[in-house]
Design a protein around this motif. Structure first.
Motif, PDB file in Angstrom:
ATOM      1  N   ARG A  41      99.242 118.110  31.915  1.00  0.00           N
ATOM      2  CA  ARG A  41      99.047 117.416  30.648  1.00  0.00           C
ATOM      3  C   ARG A  41      98.161 118.193  29.678  1.00  0.00           C
ATOM      4  NH1 ARG A  41     100.048 111.711  30.334  1.00  0.00           N
ATOM      5  NH2 ARG A  41     101.158 110.957  32.179  1.00  0.00           N
ATOM      6  N   LEU A  42      97.493 119.218  30.183  1.00  0.00           N
ATOM      7  CA  LEU A  42      96.627 120.034  29.340  1.00  0.00           C
ATOM      8  C   LEU A  42      97.350 121.260  28.791  1.00  0.00           C
ATOM      9  CD1 LEU A  42      93.693 120.278  28.274  1.00  0.00           C
ATOM     10  CD2 LEU A  42      93.145 121.564  30.358  1.00  0.00           C
ATOM     11  N   THR A  43      98.414 121.683  29.463  1.00  0.00           N
ATOM     12  CA  THR A  43      99.143 122.881  29.047  1.00  0.00           C
ATOM     13  C   THR A  43      99.751 122.702  27.655  1.00  0.00           C
ATOM     14  OG1 THR A  43      99.654 123.442  31.343  1.00  0.00           O
ATOM     15  CG2 THR A  43     101.045 124.430  29.643  1.00  0.00           C
ATOM     16  N   SER A  44      99.635 123.738  26.841  1.00  0.00           N
ATOM     17  CA  SER A  44     100.167 123.784  25.471  1.00  0.00           C
ATOM     18  C   SER A  44      99.445 122.837  24.512  1.00  0.00           C
ATOM     19  CB  SER A  44     101.678 123.485  25.446  1.00  0.00           C
ATOM     20  OG  SER A  44     102.402 124.479  26.128  1.00  0.00           O
ATOM     21  N   ARG A  45      98.262 122.378  24.893  1.00  0.00           N
ATOM     22  CA  ARG A  45      97.465 121.551  23.988  1.00  0.00           C
ATOM     23  C   ARG A  45      96.556 122.431  23.130  1.00  0.00           C
ATOM     24  NH1 ARG A  45      97.172 115.945  25.270  1.00  0.00           N
ATOM     25  NH2 ARG A  45      95.911 115.798  23.371  1.00  0.00           N
ATOM     26  N   GLN A  46      96.345 121.998  21.902  1.00  0.00           N
ATOM     27  CA  GLN A  46      95.386 122.654  21.028  1.00  0.00           C
ATOM     28  C   GLN A  46      94.163 121.749  20.907  1.00  0.00           C
ATOM     29  OE1 GLN A  46      94.899 124.538  16.525  1.00  0.00           O
ATOM     30  NE2 GLN A  46      96.851 123.657  17.118  1.00  0.00           N
ATOM     31  N   LEU A  47      92.971 122.341  21.085  1.00  0.00           N
ATOM     32  CA  LEU A  47      91.721 121.591  21.111  1.00  0.00           C
ATOM     33  C   LEU A  47      90.697 122.259  20.192  1.00  0.00           C
ATOM     34  CD1 LEU A  47      91.564 121.286  25.017  1.00  0.00           C
ATOM     35  CD2 LEU A  47      92.514 119.583  23.439  1.00  0.00           C
ATOM     36  N   ARG A  48      89.563 121.578  19.995  1.00  0.00           N
ATOM     37  CA  ARG A  48      88.511 122.138  19.153  1.00  0.00           C
ATOM     38  C   ARG A  48      87.194 122.216  19.926  1.00  0.00           C
ATOM     39  NH1 ARG A  48      87.435 119.390  13.374  1.00  0.00           N
ATOM     40  NH2 ARG A  48      86.785 117.632  14.688  1.00  0.00           N
ATOM     41  N   VAL A  49      86.485 123.331  19.777  1.00  0.00           N
ATOM     42  CA  VAL A  49      85.196 123.528  20.436  1.00  0.00           C
ATOM     43  C   VAL A  49      84.120 122.781  19.642  1.00  0.00           C
ATOM     44  CG1 VAL A  49      83.449 125.222  21.112  1.00  0.00           C
ATOM     45  CG2 VAL A  49      85.882 125.787  21.327  1.00  0.00           C
ATOM     46  N   VAL A  50      83.303 121.994  20.348  1.00  0.00           N
ATOM     47  CA  VAL A  50      82.229 121.256  19.672  1.00  0.00           C
ATOM     48  C   VAL A  50      80.843 121.814  19.991  1.00  0.00           C
ATOM     49  CG1 VAL A  50      83.513 119.120  19.394  1.00  0.00           C
ATOM     50  CG2 VAL A  50      82.235 119.493  21.493  1.00  0.00           C
TER      51      VAL A  50
END
Length: 220
Positions: free
Chosen positions: A56-65
């Protein structure tokens, strides 16, 4: 609250860092990723998960906080459910270093995303019943003004041939939100010609990772 899409900007990744190995990921609303060195990471960086032991995490785009010497804390996915996200996860990520804006978008159309169902009937029933199964693949097409010298054209041609998953970002100012996802690009550079209308070309983006919705102003 309802809002207009006027002013929305669509960006596609321009350059990226080398892949970074993530040796551990915590179960949290804001997961903590362990890496060898965080020198190049800064709060606000957008990262793409290339692969992960959590599907479920693969190909996800996230932001560093935030970060420490060996960890980065990211937002955009909640991994607290240990049944979906069992302990001991690893991943490979990269940072998006630059972006290209898709210029003068004239039209946006989205296909897919419809809920599918399986239909069944019990012997004792006099009518069928349905259970939701999956949602169909989503494809969004952006039509924008044709300009042969536009610097994004060579980039789109390269992405069209590579079929790799890329970071896509939409900024919706009237909603004060950022939408992040990944997708594969198909670039149709043949101009659409009509009398008394602007010539246009189109980019179709097939969504890979799930959408991530974040406030445009990052909360530490």
């Amino acid at each position: 609250m309802a809002h207009l899409s006027n002013g929305t900007q669509i960006f596609i990744e321009g350059s990226k860092s080398a892949e970074v190995a993530v040796t551990a990921i915590s179960n949290a609303v804001r997961p903590v990723m362990t890496v060898a060195d965080t020198t190049d990471f800064v709060a606000g960086d957008f990262i793409v998960v290339v692969s992960s032991s959590w599907s479920r995490l693969t190909s996800r785009q996230l932001r560093v906080v935030s970060k420490t010497a060996t960890t980065i804390t990211v937002e955009g996915i909640d991994t607290t459910n240990i049944l979906q996200f069992p302990a001991g996860a690893t991943a490979s990520i990269y940072r998006v270093l630059s972006w290209f804006e898709m210029p003068c978008i004239q039209d946006v159309s989205t296909d897919g995303g419809e809920q599918q169902f399986v239909t069944y009937q019990c012997l004792s029933d006099d009518r069928e019943q349905q259970i939701p199964t999956y949602k169909s693949a989503v494809n969004t097409t952006y039509t924008f003004a044709h300009e042969y010298s536009n610097p994004i054209y060579p980039v789109l041609r390269e992405y069209d041939e590579s079929s790799q998953a890329l970071a896509i970002r939409a900024f919706v100012p009237k909603a004060s939100e950022i939408r992040l996802w990944t997708g594969t690009v198909a670039f149709n550079e043949t101009p659409n010609v009509s009398v008394n209308e602007i010539e246009t070309v189109s980019v179709a983006i097939t969504v890979r990772g799930r959408y991530t919705f974040l406030p445009s102003v990052m909360v530490p």
